[in-house]
Write a protein that holds these residues in place. Structure first.
Motif, PDB file in Angstrom:
ATOM      1  N   THR A  36       0.818  -1.225   0.000  1.00 20.24           N
ATOM      2  CA  THR A  36       0.000   0.000   0.000  1.00 20.24           C
ATOM      3  C   THR A  36       0.848   1.271   0.000  1.00 20.24           C
ATOM      4  O   THR A  36       0.567   2.219  -0.732  1.00 20.24           O
ATOM      5  CB  THR A  36      -0.925   0.008   1.231  1.00 20.24           C
ATOM      6  OG1 THR A  36      -1.636  -1.220   1.277  1.00 20.24           O
ATOM      7  CG2 THR A  36      -1.907   1.158   1.168  1.00 20.24           C
ATOM      8  N   ALA A  56      -6.436   1.767   4.810  1.00 12.84           N
ATOM      9  CA  ALA A  56      -5.816   1.029   5.912  1.00 12.84           C
ATOM     10  C   ALA A  56      -4.621   0.227   5.391  1.00 12.84           C
ATOM     11  O   ALA A  56      -4.637  -0.255   4.261  1.00 12.84           O
ATOM     12  CB  ALA A  56      -6.833   0.103   6.553  1.00 12.84           C
ATOM     13  N   LEU A  57      -3.614   0.093   6.210  1.00 14.46           N
ATOM     14  CA  LEU A  57      -2.442  -0.699   5.842  1.00 14.46           C
ATOM     15  C   LEU A  57      -2.668  -2.147   6.264  1.00 14.46           C
ATOM     16  O   LEU A  57      -3.457  -2.439   7.151  1.00 14.46           O
ATOM     17  CB  LEU A  57      -1.194  -0.142   6.523  1.00 14.46           C
ATOM     18  CG  LEU A  57      -0.898   1.327   6.258  1.00 14.46           C
ATOM     19  CD1 LEU A  57       0.387   1.747   6.957  1.00 14.46           C
ATOM     20  CD2 LEU A  57      -0.801   1.604   4.766  1.00 14.46           C
ATOM     21  N   GLU A  58      -1.949  -3.044   5.604  1.00 11.34           N
ATOM     22  CA  GLU A  58      -2.073  -4.460   5.922  1.00 11.34           C
ATOM     23  C   GLU A  58      -0.756  -4.977   6.494  1.00 11.34           C
ATOM     24  O   GLU A  58       0.239  -4.274   6.536  1.00 11.34           O
ATOM     25  CB  GLU A  58      -2.438  -5.251   4.659  1.00 11.34           C
ATOM     26  CG  GLU A  58      -3.707  -4.789   3.962  1.00 11.34           C
ATOM     27  CD  GLU A  58      -4.967  -5.187   4.717  1.00 11.34           C
ATOM     28  OE1 GLU A  58      -4.880  -6.030   5.629  1.00 11.34           O
ATOM     29  OE2 GLU A  58      -6.036  -4.644   4.396  1.00 11.34           O
ATOM     30  N   ASP A  59      -0.780  -6.243   6.889  1.00 16.29           N
ATOM     31  CA  ASP A  59       0.377  -6.872   7.506  1.00 16.29           C
ATOM     32  C   ASP A  59       1.594  -6.957   6.587  1.00 16.29           C
ATOM     33  O   ASP A  59       1.474  -7.359   5.440  1.00 16.29           O
ATOM     34  CB  ASP A  59       0.006  -8.322   7.879  1.00 16.29           C
ATOM     35  CG  ASP A  59      -0.205  -8.452   9.359  1.00 16.29           C
ATOM     36  OD1 ASP A  59       0.177  -7.522  10.091  1.00 16.29           O
ATOM     37  OD2 ASP A  59      -0.743  -9.485   9.784  1.00 16.29           O
ATOM     38  N   THR A  60       2.736  -6.582   7.112  1.00 19.56           N
ATOM     39  CA  THR A  60       3.993  -6.924   6.464  1.00 19.56           C
ATOM     40  C   THR A  60       4.738  -7.825   7.433  1.00 19.56           C
ATOM     41  O   THR A  60       4.938  -7.456   8.584  1.00 19.56           O
ATOM     42  CB  THR A  60       4.833  -5.673   6.164  1.00 19.56           C
ATOM     43  OG1 THR A  60       4.133  -4.874   5.214  1.00 19.56           O
ATOM     44  CG2 THR A  60       6.191  -6.059   5.588  1.00 19.56           C
TER      45      THR A  60
END
Lengths: 314, 212
Positions: free
Chosen positions: B86, B99-103
């Motif tokens: 993102t 919204a950001l997601e898991d890294t």
């Protein structure tokens, strides 16, 4: 989100969203050699500080730089402010130069709010939609401090809702206390303000919290405790008899820390006055979250800049 | 998200057709796993060499399933993680901040490893480009390959997948819905026809999945 002026503008979902973004940013940068994200490339962030600050200003500057924004620092000392320029003229000057975000700290409560109003009204003249972040206005609010405290509490306690958090000390002069009470209440925590009657603002009874004057009675039932700095520079008059007497009544000594539940985190927004509101041994204990707060501060401010500047203009 | 997307589709009452059944999805993942093993020569002799990185959210789930399949077939477990692209997208300014997601890059990193990026749907190629940029900041893999469950065409960048579960010629007005039990309660791939408006480039809400 257009500006961040008060935590009162954040509902639980918005605040949790910011905390989640901060977590993800922290995760994205974890273990990296190059701590740089391209997200805010080409955006300009100006910090405009009319009061002294180390951690807040540096934290915002690092947050901007890690996201590739151009960050510029203006302090009242050494700027046109000392030549008599008004707050409005200074802020509109920065907007006209293309500042996408102005982060302002000012001794007057409501200063950030005024700047945001001017920025919105005069956007057509300045040619830039400037977002304003309140980095502390008088004794009013300090939203990013409350957010980083919430991030630290969530990290240490696992959750905030239903937890009992004590905020101890100079509430009267503390914008941190006000922002924290509002935000923690929004997130479902039970907040207890603990202070001598002289250091509580009028109207505190209407805040979403309980008020107590005896620290020892509250400590055993707290999930976490936040110590406030005694703001001597804002005190003109006798709020308490002596520093020693204050420390005896409201300082967090080792003995008092032992009354807290085991591993209950101790927070302090900094700068700490060791020996006054917090004993050196407590400040350096494993329960002390002071440096974790500073670390989380960068990620929380990155999250704020992300939400303000990364998306489409409203 | 999938519920919301299906909700969007139901609003216009488009005919929905199944492209892959639950059994097809399982078979397709197994086939891609075999292809990865064959092409990368992964096995017990070089267990540290392969890293599967999924692009959240469904790509990350697919990467975990592929890793499980590869482990089952070879006896060696590849490293698996996720990389959120993102922050590297080229269309952030076109929509409200998302919204950001898991890294989660596996311990051991990506330096000198063979990295297989995994996503559910490949369309414009812009998500893949963003993921490649994100990967560059994580380290320097020996090589990077791309695995997708569905390639629906409409590429806007010179990007192609090394492993494709199913090629589906689509029109821009159609939406592809990848359903995975972990998110949607069941497995499957569906196509919803003629939602009226052409799917705006890179809009997950109408495409049914982040266009890779």
């Amino acid at each position: 989100m257009r500006h961040l002026l008060s935590v009162a503008d954040l509902d639980a979902a918005a605040a949790t969203g910011l905390l989640d973004t901060a977590d993800r940013l922290k995760q994205a940068l974890l273990g990296r050699e190059v701590r740089k994200l391209p997200t805010l490339r080409g955006r300009t962030v100006v910090t405009l500080f009319y009061e002294d600050s180390t951690r807040t200003r540096v934290s915002f500057e690092i947050a901007g730089k890690w996201m590739s924004a151009d960050t510029i620092n203006v302090s009242a000392k050494g700027s046109s402010v000392s030549k008599g320029e008004s707050l409005r003229d200074t802020s509109l000057t920065l907007s006209s130069m293309g500042a996408d975000c102005v982060i302002v700290r000012h001794p007057a409560s409501g200063a950030a709010h005024r700047i945001a109003g001017w920025a919105d009204r005069d956007a057509g003249v300045t040619g830039t939609q400037t977002s304003v972040v309140n980095a502390g206005d008088g004794t009013h609010e300090h939203p990013t401090q409350a957010l980083l405290d919430a991030a630290t509490l969530r990290e240490r306690l696992g959750s905030i809702a239903g937890r009992r958090i004590g905020i101890v000390g100079d509430v009267l002069h503390s914008r941190v206390a006000r922002s924290n009470v509002l935000l923690l209440a929004t997130l479902g925590a039970e907040v207890v303000l603990i202070a001598p009657p002289t250091l509580l603002p009028t109207g505190v009874r209407e805040w979403p919290c309980r008020v107590s004057h005896t620290l020892d009675a509250e400590l055993p039932a707290l999930d976490a405790v936040m110590m406030l700095r005694v703001q001597a520079e804002r005190m003109h008059g006798g709020f308490f008899p002596s520093a020693r007497e204050y420390a005896i009544g409201y300082g967090l000594s080792e003995t008092r820390q032992a009354m807290l539940p085991e591993n209950a985190p101790v927070l302090h927004p900094g700068p700490m006055v060791r020996g006054m509101e917090i004993a050196p041994a407590v400040a350096d204990s494993t329960s002390s979250a002071v440096l974790a707060q500073v670390r989380n501060g960068v990620h929380v401010r990155m999250a704020v800049l992300y939400h303000l500047l990364a998306g489409a203009p409203e | 998200m999938a519920t919301q997307r299906r909700g969007d589709a139901e609003g216009a009452q488009p005919p929905v057709r199944e492209l892959l059944s639950a059994a097809d999805v399982t078979r397709t993942i197994a086939r891609i796993a075999h292809q990865i093993i064959e092409k990368t020569a992964f096995g017990p002799s070089n267990p540290g060499d392969l890293v599967l990185l999924g692009i959240p959210t469904r790509g990350a789930t697919l990467a975990r399933r592929l890793a499980a399949a590869i482990t089952e077939f070879t006896g060696a477990a590849p490293a698996v993680g996720s990389v959120d692209a993102t922050l590297y997208r080229d269309d952030l300014r076109r929509r409200p901040a998302r919204a950001l997601e898991d890294t989660a890059v596996p311990e051991g990193g990506v330096d000198d490893k063979l990295v297989v990026l995994v996503d559910d749907v490949l369309m414009s190629g812009r998500t893949t480009r963003a993921a490649l940029d994100a990967l560059r900041d994580e380290g320097r893999p020996r090589a990077v390959q791309l695995a997708v469950l569905v390639d629906r065409g409409h590429r806007e960048l010179p990007i192609r997948a090394d492993y494709v579960g199913k090629n589906v010629p689509t029109s821009r007005t159609e939406a592809i819905h990848v359903l995975l039990a972990e998110h949607d309660g069941r497995d499957g791939v569906e196509i919803a026809r003629g939602t009226g408006d052409p799917a705006p480039e890179n809009d997950p809400s109408t495409e049914g999945a982040d266009p890779a």
